[in-house]
Write an enzyme that holds these catalytic residues in place. Structure first.
Site, PDB file in Angstrom:
ATOM      1  N   CYS A  92      -7.829   9.822   1.955  1.00  0.00           N
ATOM      2  CA  CYS A  92      -7.062   9.062   2.953  1.00  0.00           C
ATOM      3  C   CYS A  92      -5.651   8.727   2.474  1.00  0.00           C
ATOM      4  O   CYS A  92      -4.715   8.716   3.271  1.00  0.00           O
ATOM      5  CB  CYS A  92      -7.802   7.778   3.304  1.00  0.00           C
ATOM      6  SG  CYS A  92      -9.289   8.013   4.297  1.00  0.00           S
ATOM      7  N   HIS A  93      -5.508   8.427   1.184  1.00  0.00           N
ATOM      8  CA  HIS A  93      -4.223   7.930   0.681  1.00  0.00           C
ATOM      9  C   HIS A  93      -3.375   9.002  -0.003  1.00  0.00           C
ATOM     10  O   HIS A  93      -2.202   8.766  -0.270  1.00  0.00           O
ATOM     11  CB  HIS A  93      -4.461   6.771  -0.300  1.00  0.00           C
ATOM     12  CG  HIS A  93      -5.148   5.591   0.320  1.00  0.00           C
ATOM     13  ND1 HIS A  93      -4.491   4.689   1.121  1.00  0.00           N
ATOM     14  CD2 HIS A  93      -6.444   5.189   0.283  1.00  0.00           C
ATOM     15  CE1 HIS A  93      -5.353   3.766   1.537  1.00  0.00           C
ATOM     16  NE2 HIS A  93      -6.544   4.049   1.046  1.00  0.00           N
ATOM     17  N   CYS A 141     -10.796   7.804  -2.804  1.00  0.00           N
ATOM     18  CA  CYS A 141      -9.578   7.296  -2.166  1.00  0.00           C
ATOM     19  C   CYS A 141      -8.569   8.364  -1.753  1.00  0.00           C
ATOM     20  O   CYS A 141      -7.837   8.194  -0.785  1.00  0.00           O
ATOM     21  CB  CYS A 141      -8.866   6.311  -3.102  1.00  0.00           C
ATOM     22  SG  CYS A 141      -9.938   5.111  -3.910  1.00  0.00           S
ATOM     23  N   MET A 181     -10.445   1.069   6.535  1.00  0.00           N
ATOM     24  CA  MET A 181     -10.955   1.197   5.170  1.00  0.00           C
ATOM     25  C   MET A 181     -12.192   0.338   5.002  1.00  0.00           C
ATOM     26  O   MET A 181     -12.209  -0.835   5.384  1.00  0.00           O
ATOM     27  CB  MET A 181      -9.890   0.763   4.160  1.00  0.00           C
ATOM     28  CG  MET A 181     -10.391   0.761   2.725  1.00  0.00           C
ATOM     29  SD  MET A 181      -9.098   0.329   1.566  1.00  0.00           S
ATOM     30  CE  MET A 181     -10.086  -0.117   0.143  1.00  0.00           C
ATOM     31  N   HIS A 194      -4.795  15.875  11.460  1.00  0.00           N
ATOM     32  CA  HIS A 194      -6.091  15.740  10.779  1.00  0.00           C
ATOM     33  C   HIS A 194      -7.071  16.777  11.315  1.00  0.00           C
ATOM     34  O   HIS A 194      -6.972  17.938  11.014  1.00  0.00           O
ATOM     35  CB  HIS A 194      -6.605  14.306  10.932  1.00  0.00           C
ATOM     36  CG  HIS A 194      -7.744  13.984  10.026  1.00  0.00           C
ATOM     37  ND1 HIS A 194      -7.645  14.092   8.655  1.00  0.00           N
ATOM     38  CD2 HIS A 194      -9.005  13.558  10.273  1.00  0.00           C
ATOM     39  CE1 HIS A 194      -8.803  13.737   8.096  1.00  0.00           C
ATOM     40  NE2 HIS A 194      -9.648  13.422   9.067  1.00  0.00           N
ATOM     41  N   HIS A 242      -9.712  10.147  15.819  1.00  0.00           N
ATOM     42  CA  HIS A 242     -10.485  10.934  14.852  1.00  0.00           C
ATOM     43  C   HIS A 242     -11.562  11.691  15.627  1.00  0.00           C
ATOM     44  O   HIS A 242     -12.691  11.236  15.753  1.00  0.00           O
ATOM     45  CB  HIS A 242     -11.118  10.036  13.790  1.00  0.00           C
ATOM     46  CG  HIS A 242     -11.717  10.797  12.639  1.00  0.00           C
ATOM     47  ND1 HIS A 242     -12.888  11.517  12.754  1.00  0.00           N
ATOM     48  CD2 HIS A 242     -11.315  10.958  11.352  1.00  0.00           C
ATOM     49  CE1 HIS A 242     -13.182  12.079  11.591  1.00  0.00           C
ATOM     50  NE2 HIS A 242     -12.242  11.753  10.722  1.00  0.00           N
TER      51      HIS A 242
END
Length: 563
Positions: free
Chosen positions: A53-54, A50, A104, A340, A382
């Site tokens: 991403c978080h 996790c 997600m 990113h 992305h």
């Protein structure tokens, strides 16, 4: 996050999206009870599945904020409040089990029901703060296995190194080196958990890997069999490395950036001996302090002795001059938050990087050292490294797919060639969107010798879409893409979990495209190789040792930024 698995119940995906965290629900003032053993187990799952991403501190970026309570002051002065405590255990279980429409994936066939319940409870507790990682910590972790004086002085094997593929075997914690000429596995080496990227030295002799455990390895390709010659740990979560490439500095230094701690570090390029650590904590482009501005993409500028470093949460793009490390100079370019990954345009002058949670792409002119543009795109771009080609109507374009939208965006890029002067009016605009069958794209790819444009969709919830790749005809982009079902083409039996087709990668010649078919750790995975002209399967690489293959990096194309 790991993307192996099956997503069903499309209605659930929308209904339990984290987009509406500030919901009217019975408030829970305290987090559910957990044992110490449960907290330790949940902490490990969160880090592995996790945190990418978080965020380690759960403040969000590509993924949503997962703090127990949060508050945002809006431009009009009003406050928006939310948090995992407001969602409660049952709703969090549904989100974890079935995923969300924002990209997600589901975890109902990755985690057990008991683990899902444990994670739902864990997310309502305050996040633990992991320890820092200093220069001394790096030095303590450094392992020089083969000193320079003991390494071979010439290539001792007959492998065509320019066509070698470095393939991440994600959950196995290994790297497969595959001979691109014969399609045979040359060597599998230990590499650390979940390698995120492989990069090659300026000389083409060494492979550098780095991943989520913060371990960087340097692999020597010149001996009869490749071997790891040095390792060092940069922190606890790492996403990118690159060497110094400018003339006179080839392979002298290597830079690596970590998600935790938020910093970049510089080591010796041939031995990995630690030299310098630089924190990236500071103010965002909005003027607010952020405690966890993670280092995302890093590339070496071919025009100057510097690296281009993207800092995710602050929206700062750093141009780090490596000519004098004792008096380090760095230019900070304000762009857009949540940077990113990205890549070079066709001229290798402009670096384009996705600000994915801002739905934008930022472009830096590395010749002038200034921001060139911020381009609005569809939802959650992305690009990987992106893909370059000459559009029949708009000239040179760079492209990105999207996690949150069913299109590929084509962005016009500048060119100093006289023949492209007529396209200047289109520069830094999305000039076309190619329609995909759904959202969930991770990578796009083409090649200067190809007339095809490849796009995957591994994050899509539908099995048939996620197990396929989509090939557009560059001679006629108005046509629908050809659909290649990689799952069926692999010859593997259909399993319970989705085997996701991910990351098209060309060989050196530009006449083959390699696709990873990424299954679960207990499933058989494969690499499916297509003829770029006929779109027919040429070969399937599958064996028990090919475990969860994901990223593939062709030596020549990676060294020279061919995409």
């Amino acid at each position: 996050m790991t993307i192996a698995g099956k997503i069903s119940k499309a209605g659930f995906i929308a209904a339990f999206s984290l987009l509406g965290l500030a919901v009217s629900q019975a408030n829970a003032s305290t987090a559910p009870a957990m044992t110490d053993a449960e907290k330790e187990a949940a902490k490990l799952i969160y880090f592995e599945r996790c945190a990418g991403c978080h965020g380690v501190l759960r403040k969000g970026a590509t993924g949503k904020n997962l703090e127990p309570n949060w508050s945002i002051t809006q431009p009009d002065g009003s406050k928006l409040e939310g948090g995992t405590l407001r969602l409660g255990t049952k709703r969090l279980e549904n989100i974890i089990a079935y995923g969300t429409e924002g990209g997600m994936v589901n975890y109902d066939d990755i985690l057990t029901p008991e683990e899902i319940n444990m994670m739902a409870r864990y997310l309502q507790h305050e996040p633990p703060i992991p320890p820092e990682f200093s220069l001394q910590d790096m030095k303590d972790s450094w392992n020089l296995i083969v000193p320079l004086s003991e390494r071979v002085t010439k290539q001792m094997n007959k492998i065509n190194l320019k066509n070698v593929f470095a393939v991440t075997l994600r959950d196995a914690g290994k790297l497969a080196l595959i001979d691109g000429d014969t399609h045979k596995v040359w060597k599998i080496l230990e590499s650390g958990y979940a390698v995120h990227i492989s990069r090659f030295s300026a000389s083409g002799r060494y492979v550098y890997t780095t991943g989520r455990d913060g371990l960087t390895t340097i692999i020597d390709l010149w001996p009869e069999e490749p071997m790891t010659v040095a390792t060092v740990r940069f922190g606890s979560d790492m996403r990118s490395v690159d060497v110094s490439k400018y003339k006179g500095y080839e392979d002298k230094y290597l830079i690596g950036g970590t998600y935790w701690p938020p910093q970049y570090s510089i080591v010796d390029g041939l031995t990995l001996e630690p030299i310098k650590v630089v924190s990236t904590r500071g103010q965002t482009v909005d003027g607010e302090y952020h405690p966890e501005p993670r280092v995302a993409s890093i590339v070496a500028n071919p025009l100057k002795p510097e690296w281009v470093v993207s800092v995710k949460e602050t929206g700062q793009i750093l141009l780090v001059d490596y000519t004098d490390l004792d008096n380090l100079k760095s230019t900070a370019i304000a762009s857009s938050k949540f940077l990113h990954d990205g890549g070079w345009d066709a001229s290798h002058r402009y670096f384009l990087v996705a600000a994915n949670a801002s739905n934008q792409v930022a472009a830096v002119d590395t010749k002038t050292g200034k921001l060139a543009a911020i381009v609005d795109t569809a939802k959650i771009p992305h690009p990987g490294r992106g893909a370059n080609f000459t559009h029949p109507e708009f000239g040179p374009v760079w492209s990105t797919g999207h996690l949150g939208d069913d299109v590929v965006s084509l962005i016009s890029t500048p060119s100093e060639e006289k023949k492209n002067a007529k396209y200047k009016k289109h520069n830094w605009k999305v000039v076309q969107e190619l329609k995909m069958p759904g959202a969930g794209n991770l990578f796009v790819k083409t090649h200067p010798k190809s007339k095809n444009f490849w796009a995957d969709a591994p994050m899509n919830p539908e099995r048939e879409i996620a197990e396929s790749v989509y090939v557009f005809d560059l001679n006629d982009l108005s046509k629908e893409p050809r659909v290649l079902n990689v799952g069926k083409d692999s010859g593997l039996p259909e399993g319970k979990a989705i085997r996701r087709a991910v990351q098209p990668e060309y060989n050196q010649a530009g006449d083959e495209v390699w696709i990873s078919l990424w299954g679960g750790k207990a499933d058989q995975s494969a690499i499916v190789i297509y003829d770029d002209k006929t779109l027919k399967v040429k070969s399937v690489i599958t064996s028990p040792e090919i475990i969860t293959p994901t990223g593939k990096f062709n030596l020549y194309n990676t060294m020279f930024d061919v995409y």
